[in-house]
Design an enzyme around this catalytic site. Structure first.
Site, mmCIF file in Angstrom:
data_model
loop_
_atom_site.group_PDB
_atom_site.id
_atom_site.type_symbol
_atom_site.label_atom_id
_atom_site.label_comp_id
_atom_site.label_asym_id
_atom_site.label_seq_id
_atom_site.Cartn_x
_atom_site.Cartn_y
_atom_site.Cartn_z
ATOM 1 C CG HIS A 82 4.422 -4.612 -4.710
ATOM 2 N ND1 HIS A 82 5.249 -4.422 -3.613
ATOM 3 C CD2 HIS A 82 3.420 -3.618 -4.552
ATOM 4 C CE1 HIS A 82 4.901 -3.422 -3.093
ATOM 5 N NE2 HIS A 82 3.664 -3.009 -3.436
ATOM 6 C CG ASP A 161 9.948 4.596 -1.519
ATOM 7 O OD1 ASP A 161 9.149 5.466 -1.685
ATOM 8 O OD2 ASP A 161 9.804 3.331 -0.606
ATOM 9 N NE ARG A 168 3.755 9.231 -0.399
ATOM 10 C CZ ARG A 168 3.569 7.899 -1.020
ATOM 11 N NH1 ARG A 168 4.630 7.439 -1.261
ATOM 12 N NH2 ARG A 168 2.485 7.364 -1.303
ATOM 13 C CB SER A 183 6.303 5.033 -3.379
ATOM 14 O OG SER A 183 6.711 3.930 -2.245
ATOM 15 C CE LYS A 187 9.012 0.851 -2.222
ATOM 16 N NZ LYS A 187 8.122 0.999 -1.027
HETATM 17 N N1 URA Z 1 3.357 0.728 -0.583
HETATM 18 C C1 URA Z 1 4.497 1.464 -1.028
HETATM 19 O O1 URA Z 1 5.664 0.652 -1.146
HETATM 20 N N2 URA Z 1 4.454 3.009 -1.147
HETATM 21 C C2 URA Z 1 3.399 3.620 -1.072
HETATM 22 O O2 URA Z 1 3.275 4.702 -1.375
HETATM 23 C C3 URA Z 1 2.249 2.961 -0.709
HETATM 24 C C4 URA Z 1 2.277 1.476 -0.519
#
Ligand code: URA
Length: 436
Positions: A82, A161, A168, A183, A187
């Site tokens: 990621h 999320d 947010r 967050s 995932k």
């Molecule tokens: N990327 C994400 O998936 N979540 C965040 O909070 C910030 C960047």
């Protein structure tokens, strides 16, 4: 549950119980907590922070808010990478097929671009016919048969999320380390991985502007990822220049294919090999990083990942004939203009923020989630810091929809470059590795 008293507890700096957090997320996803109250809690968290235990409870509750990927038993480890996002960051594209050829299964659930950083899904959608919208069954079947998939989240994955991030985004509560950690990891944990490597970028065009902040985020994610049973590492990588020589969706796909064909560019190849090597070590498939790098490089050189890329494209609906035809074209945008150096010397600055903004404003990125992307616009042939240029040689090319747009982009790009007499050694691409 009295949600108001829970907000007040956090507001006053008291720690929340894991059960309270779990109940809150379940109630929010079920529509029993209104957005205005959830926003108040997010704001309290933004100012008060969360302890490691609270962050862990939040992450797990978010992970469990929807479907997770359940794979059949298989000797091939499940891995993913990621990135926190950067300009020209197309690492996922060559990395997924390389990892599949190295004997991994790669369920790469990716996102879209917002602001100046591009999104993997937007890049892939520049490929004729390619679909990023797969259901759970097709994601699993593709991973099992091809070895890799790159697609979007299904509607039923981590719905908490989706809701929280949207709140947010419009309430100034994105830059909170525990909220970002929850967050991202919720995932990734829903992919049921054995190992995860994180690319946490810092610098002018990164989500985390300083090395210090990037380090803080990386440590939080590595600690929690490992605590949750996923072997997790992070590489802190420099985003004080764009990655590779192209930024813009189609142009980046083209560069990713060049990387798979062993044609560089060197910085992109360095990161692709580095992430593969770390994952090989994390899953005990290589004894050392050096051995992992050798293994990954040999695999890339074999040409197998390039063929695997085609296999992944076909599995996701791409029209390979049209794709090959498009690859052979010098450009697909209607207008191409060059920016030339005005003196001999060395490039000492190639500002990724300016480049990201130009690509976004050409139509290659979004200011709001609803905006439609132009896949063929962007900037390529970027000369990175440390390379020599001579009077009149190309510093970069702009691919635009019309001449007015192209000229405006050129004027802005002029300010992204600095050319000096003396060569400055660029900072290392990988600054630090965080592991446990
Ligand atoms: N990327 C994400 O998936 N979540 C965040 O909070 C910030 C960047």
């Amino acid at each position: 549950m009295n949600f108001l008293s829970l907000i007040e507890s956090k507001r006053d700096g008291r720690e929340l119980e894991p059960a309270q957090i779990k109940e809150t997320i379940a109630a929010y996803v079920a529509g029993r907590i209104p957005d205005y109250q959830m926003t108040a809690l997010l704001m309290a968290i933004y100012f008060r922070g969360l302890t490691t235990e609270e962050t862990s409870a939040l992450t797990l509750a978010m992970r469990d808010s929807g479907d997770a990927l359940q794979f059949p038993k298989d000797p091939r480890p499940l891995v993913d990478k990621h990135s926190t996002g950067g300009v020209g960051d197309k690492v996922s594209l060559p990395l997924a097929p390389l990892l599949a050829c190295l004997g991994f299964r790669v369920p790469m659930i990716s996102g879209r671009g917002l602001g100046i950083t591009g999104g993997t899904l937007d890049k892939l959608e520049a490929i004729p016919g390619f679909t990023t919208a797969l259901d759970l069954e097709r994601i699993i079947a593709t991973v099992q048969s091809v070895g890799c998939v790159i697609c979007g989240q299904t509607a039923r994955m981590v719905p908490a999320d989706k809701g929280l991030y949207a709140l947010r985004d419009v309430t100034g509560t994105v830059p909170s380390i525990p909220l970002i950690t929850a967050s991202i990891l919720s995932k990734k944990l829903a992919e049921n991985l054995d190992a995860l490597v994180l690319d946490v970028k810092f610098g002018a065009a990164a989500f985390m502007p300083t090395l210090h902040k990037a380090n803080e985020l990386a440590v939080a994610m590595v600690e929690l990822g490992n605590q949750c049973g996923v072997n997790t590492r992070a590489l802190l990588t420099n985003m004080d220049r764009p990655l590779g020589r192209a930024a813009g969706n189609w142009l980046e796909v083209k560069e990713a294919v060049h990387c798979l064909e062993g044609l560089g560019p060197p910085d992109l190849q360095e990161l692709v090999i580095a992430f593969a090597a770390h994952l090989l070590v994390q899953t005990d498939q290589a004894k050392s990083l050096k051995a992992g790098r050798t293994q990954a490089r040999a695999c890339l050189d074999s040409g197998q990942p390039r063929r695997k890329w085609d296999e992944m494209l076909m599995a996701q609906g791409a029209n390979l004939e049209e794709f090959s035809r498009k690859l052979k074209l010098d450009h697909t945008a209607p207008v191409v203009r060059e920016l030339s150096a005005e003196r001999d010397g060395y490039v000492t600055c190639c500002d990724p923020r300016v480049i990201g903004e130009v690509v976004r404003d050409l139509g290659g990125g979004r200011l709001t989630k609803e905006m439609i992307i132009h896949h063929d616009v962007g900037v390529d042939m970027l000369v990175p810091p440390g390379e020599p240029v001579s009077f009149g040689s190309i510093l970069c090319r702009v691919h635009a929809i019309d001449p007015v747009q192209a000229d405006a982009a050129l004027a802005r790009l002029k300010g992204a470059f600095e050319v000096s007499e003396l060569r400055e050694e660029p900072a290392p691409l990988v600054e630090r590795v965080i592991e446990m």
